[in-house]
Design a protein around this motif. Structure first.
Motif, PDB file in Angstrom:
ATOM      1  N   LEU A 257       5.411  -3.922  -0.132  1.00  0.00           N
ATOM      2  CA  LEU A 257       6.069  -2.649   0.194  1.00  0.00           C
ATOM      3  C   LEU A 257       7.568  -2.677  -0.076  1.00  0.00           C
ATOM      4  O   LEU A 257       8.279  -1.691   0.188  1.00  0.00           O
ATOM      5  CB  LEU A 257       5.836  -2.304   1.674  1.00  0.00           C
ATOM      6  CG  LEU A 257       4.388  -2.068   2.115  1.00  0.00           C
ATOM      7  CD1 LEU A 257       4.323  -1.902   3.626  1.00  0.00           C
ATOM      8  CD2 LEU A 257       3.783  -0.857   1.413  1.00  0.00           C
ATOM      9  N   ARG A 263       5.735   2.201  -3.611  1.00  0.00           N
ATOM     10  CA  ARG A 263       5.015   2.158  -2.340  1.00  0.00           C
ATOM     11  C   ARG A 263       3.817   3.109  -2.343  1.00  0.00           C
ATOM     12  O   ARG A 263       3.909   4.231  -2.850  1.00  0.00           O
ATOM     13  CB  ARG A 263       5.946   2.545  -1.191  1.00  0.00           C
ATOM     14  CG  ARG A 263       6.843   1.420  -0.733  1.00  0.00           C
ATOM     15  CD  ARG A 263       7.771   1.876   0.355  1.00  0.00           C
ATOM     16  NE  ARG A 263       8.719   0.819   0.702  1.00  0.00           N
ATOM     17  CZ  ARG A 263       9.858   1.022   1.359  1.00  0.00           C
ATOM     18  NH1 ARG A 263      10.182   2.257   1.734  1.00  0.00           N
ATOM     19  NH2 ARG A 263      10.648   0.014   1.636  1.00  0.00           N
ATOM     20  N   LEU A 293       3.331   5.950   6.200  1.00  0.00           N
ATOM     21  CA  LEU A 293       2.275   5.101   5.643  1.00  0.00           C
ATOM     22  C   LEU A 293       1.050   5.158   6.535  1.00  0.00           C
ATOM     23  O   LEU A 293       1.137   4.898   7.739  1.00  0.00           O
ATOM     24  CB  LEU A 293       2.774   3.662   5.544  1.00  0.00           C
ATOM     25  CG  LEU A 293       1.875   2.653   4.815  1.00  0.00           C
ATOM     26  CD1 LEU A 293       1.868   2.951   3.308  1.00  0.00           C
ATOM     27  CD2 LEU A 293       2.358   1.231   5.071  1.00  0.00           C
TER      28      LEU A 293
END
Length: 359
Positions: A257, A263, A293
């Protein structure tokens, strides 16, 4: 009719006589099957049939219950060594798993032991950390000490040290086309991963990272293949691998990440342990879950609800896996063929998934 008359008379009796009082100098005599037969008012052969679990079709259920109750009240315990010599059976199954530190396999053991106890079997554990067995066989001769083996595919490498081709083997979560086993107990893994993909796609995710287990096992290969097939053209999927350890998963995800330009918006993990590592890595990088996320797990261990937000994950009925494993072994030992569909899995949606943030 004679057996019925005996059981009727026995039912009317006030109960088995109490065990004789112990004296300080006299040896304690263990109750025998003859004592049970006399107290229950049945033949010794009937006692043997009932306590050997071979009474169905030969003895009434009422008589069987009477014999079991009488044996319990008298404190009767069968002479296992003598019985094993007589029957050529130890009534012992070996369960081969990676480690009980993983809650999933502890639950598998619980399920297998529950079914085993109902049939007078014991379950012995053979722990095989990371798929590598201990240096030597835990028995002087496994073939002589066991009736059969139940093994996780994650511990398959340990099987070379145990038994031989004549020892019944039930494989859990393993390639049914791989052969070498008497029976297989499997999971609907593809359905589980399809459900994860459908859930994330419906939320609007198009950039995915698969945090895959580094363990070389059929079960993880199936999950990877299922995820890749479930994502339509136009979506991005990258895979990184990690040991099944929170620390290792955290380090792996921090690296994955690190570059904001690459990402993903969603991380699909092979296991809840990996998912927890992914969550820790995201927080260390200042990412919010699920706002920045989304993260999903697999297994639905207690760990899944111990983190905040709680994990969206695929629930595997681990105890049912153990129960079916023991059922399958008993079926094979009885000379029959085991058949059962894969156990269904369930997607449990919690707080770790949400629509992706606009970019």
């Amino acid at each position: 009719m004679a057996a019925v008359r005996r059981s009727t008379r026995a039912a009317a009796r006030p109960g088995p006589p109490p065990p004789p009082p112990r004296s300080s100098g006299a040896p304690v005599t263990r109750p025998t099957s003859r004592d049970v037969a006399q107290a229950a008012g049945v033949s010794q052969a009937t006692v043997s049939l009932v306590l050997g679990d071979k009474w169905r079709g030969r003895v009434s259920a009422r008589t069987a219950e009477l014999v079991r109750t009488t044996a319990t009240e008298l404190g009767y315990r069968p002479n296992l060594a003598a019985r094993n010599l007589r029957l050529g059976s130890t009534r012992t199954a070996l369960l081969v798993v990676p480690a009980l530190t993983n809650e999933f396999f502890a639950r598998v053991y619980t399920g297998a032991a529950r079914v085993a106890a109902l049939h007078g079997f014991g379950v012995v554990l053979y722990l095989s950390p990371d798929g590598t067995g201990p240096a030597r066989d835990p028995f002087a001769s496994a073939r002589a000490a066991l009736d059969g083996v139940i093994a996780s595919s994650m511990a398959a490498d340990a099987l070379d040290a145990i038994g031989g081709p004549e020892l019944p083997l039930v494989m859990l979560d393993s390639d049914p086309d791989g052969g070498g086993a008497s029976a297989f107990v499997n999971l609907a893994l593809t359905d589980g991963m399809d459900a994860v993909a459908a859930h994330l796609l419906a939320l609007g995710h198009r950039r995915f990272l698969h945090l895959a287990s580094a363990v070389d096992s059929w079960t993880f290969d199936v999950r990877a293949t299922a995820l890749a097939r479930a994502l339509p053209p136009g979506t991005g999927l990258r895979t990184v691998r990690s040991a099944l350890d929170v620390g290792a998963a955290t380090a792996t995800m921090e690296a994955a990440l690190a570059d904001p330009a690459h990402r993903p918006t969603a991380v699909v993990c092979d296991d809840d342990i990996l998912a927890v590592g992914a969550c820790k890595a995201a927080r260390r990088l200042g990412l919010r879950i699920p706002a920045d996320l989304s993260v999903t797990g697999f297994d639905d261990m207690a760990l899944a609800t111990a983190v905040e937000p709680e994990l969206t994950t695929v629930r595997i009925p681990a105890e049912r896996v153990g129960e079916q494993g023991m059922d399958a072994l008993l079926t094979v030992l009885d000379g029959r063929t085991w058949t059962a569909p894969p156990l269904p899995l369930e997607l449990v949606v919690r707080g770790s998934t949400a629509p992706p943030a606009a970019r």
